[in-house]
Design an enzyme around this catalytic site. Structure first.
Site, PDB file in Angstrom:
ATOM      1  N   GLY A  41       0.668  -1.122  -0.123  1.00 25.03           N
ATOM      2  CA  GLY A  41       0.078   0.002  -0.048  1.00 25.03           C
ATOM      3  C   GLY A  41       0.835   1.078   0.024  1.00 25.03           C
ATOM      4  O   GLY A  41       0.413   2.403  -0.108  1.00 25.03           O
ATOM      5  N   GLN A  99     -11.916  18.551  14.446  1.00 22.32           N
ATOM      6  CA  GLN A  99     -10.675  18.375  15.655  1.00 22.32           C
ATOM      7  C   GLN A  99      -9.854  19.782  15.666  1.00 22.32           C
ATOM      8  O   GLN A  99      -8.766  19.540  15.417  1.00 22.32           O
ATOM      9  CB  GLN A  99     -10.069  17.005  15.567  1.00 22.32           C
ATOM     10  N   LYS A 194     -28.633  20.581  19.965  1.00 29.45           N
ATOM     11  CA  LYS A 194     -28.444  18.976  20.093  1.00 29.45           C
ATOM     12  C   LYS A 194     -27.751  18.797  21.293  1.00 29.45           C
ATOM     13  O   LYS A 194     -26.755  19.348  21.581  1.00 29.45           O
ATOM     14  CB  LYS A 194     -28.154  18.422  18.818  1.00 29.45           C
ATOM     15  N   ARG A 196     -25.355  15.260  22.157  1.00 24.00           N
ATOM     16  CA  ARG A 196     -24.963  13.956  21.643  1.00 24.00           C
ATOM     17  C   ARG A 196     -24.501  12.986  22.814  1.00 24.00           C
ATOM     18  O   ARG A 196     -23.885  13.317  23.575  1.00 24.00           O
ATOM     19  CB  ARG A 196     -23.596  14.083  20.766  1.00 24.00           C
TER      20      ARG A 196
END
EC number: 2.7.6.1
Length: 313
Positions: A41, A99, A194, A196
């Site tokens: 890879g 992040q 919201k 989480r």
């Protein structure tokens, strides 16, 4: 005074679909480039033409970030070692931007790390669009050209001629983004607050503001699994909204995102082509940012301001 250095545009393996359109609008063909891989890879990128003394633009969005970010870093290093005059990395979707701070103990600030790696590899400049947080520009010690998706989204929404338009943010953190978008329409905003349980899983959500009888446009910088967006759309409709559509620049569309969007109450999801879609979806409309990037490349080449590319309200 305009630069006399030749401009060459190359694409990494991930973003050829967009880079070809950018090069077309700019008026050049993509430069010759190959990325060979060893059996394990490991990547070995190489330019198939000289870049000596050239202003080089390397186009590559990051996800999946492991391979694509590494390939971009190797491309920068190869261009530097081949005596390129100036290397600009064009990252339509800048991964790890979520992040950007320490929101709990013992975590990385990945956006800053990526900025450090690009600088260490030898990049001279970054061009991107709709960063998750604008302050990420301060992580770089070289110039950042931060384009705005409103340049393509606002004209489209205006073309719909929606009455009683109101702009919504699917979370409180996106309030600034929604407010900026709303100014183009002289519209009010509402927020979906919201909470989480964990990443990509919402425990609860409530609407701050009145949407009764309104045509709502949800605005966000990206859509990942689509969970937040679809839940927000359902709650807004339950609160009396006449219609709900969404505008998101970066279509990450991971997990069951396509299924979530197809089964949602959204009239449509409007996205940019910073990332390729894995499948067609009748509820998704794609607007291209290729011409916007091409114009920005031209202005950088000619040492001109890119502010004329922004829509002012």
């Amino acid at each position: 005074m305009a630069s006399f250095n030749p401009v060459k545009i190359f694409s990494g393996s991930q973003s050829t679909y967009l880079a070809e359109k950018i090069a077309h609008y700019y008026g050049k063909d993509l430069g010759g480039y190959t990325c060979r891989r060893f059996s394990d890879g490991e990547m070995s990128p190489s330019f198939e033409e000289s870049v000596r003394g050239c202003d080089v633009f390397l186009i590559q969005s990051t996800p999946p970030p492991g391979d694509n970010l590494m390939e971009l870093l190797l491309m920068v290093d190869a261009a530097r070692r081949a005596s390129a005059h100036y290397v600009t990395v064009v990252i339509p979707y800048f991964g790890y931007a979520r992040q950007d701070r320490k929101d709990k103990p013992r975590v990385a600030i990945a956006a800053k790390l990526v900025a450090n790696m690009l600088a260490a590899a030898g990049a001279d400049r970054l061009m991107t669009i709709d960063l998750h947080a604008g302050q990420i520009q301060g992580f770089f010690d070289f110039p950042v050209d931060h384009l705005e998706g409103t340049s393509v989204f606002v004209p489209y929404i205006k073309s719909l001629a929606l009455e009683n338009l109101i702009i919504a943010s699917p979370d409180v953190g996106g309030a600034g983004r929604a407010r900026t978008f709303a100014k183009h329409f002289n519209a009010e905003i509402v927020l979906c607050d919201k909470h989480r349980k964990r990443a990509n899983e919402i425990a609860s959500m409530q609407v701050i503001g009145d949407v009764e009888g309104m045509n709502v446009v949800l605005v966000d910088d990206l859509i990942d699994t689509g969970g937040t967006l679809c839940k927000a759309a359902q709650i807004l409709l339950d609160k009396g909204a006449k219609s709900v559509r969404a505008v998101c620049t970066h279509p990450i569309m991971s997990g069951k995102a396509h299924e979530n969007i197809a089964n949602s109450v959204l009239d449509e999801l409007v996205i940019a082509d910073t990332l390729p879609l894995s499948q067609a979806n009748p509820k998704i409309r794609v607007l291209s940012v290729a011409e916007l990037f091409a114009k920005a490349i031209g202005r950088i080449r000619d040492h001109e301001s890119i502010s004329s590319l922004f829509i002012r309200y």
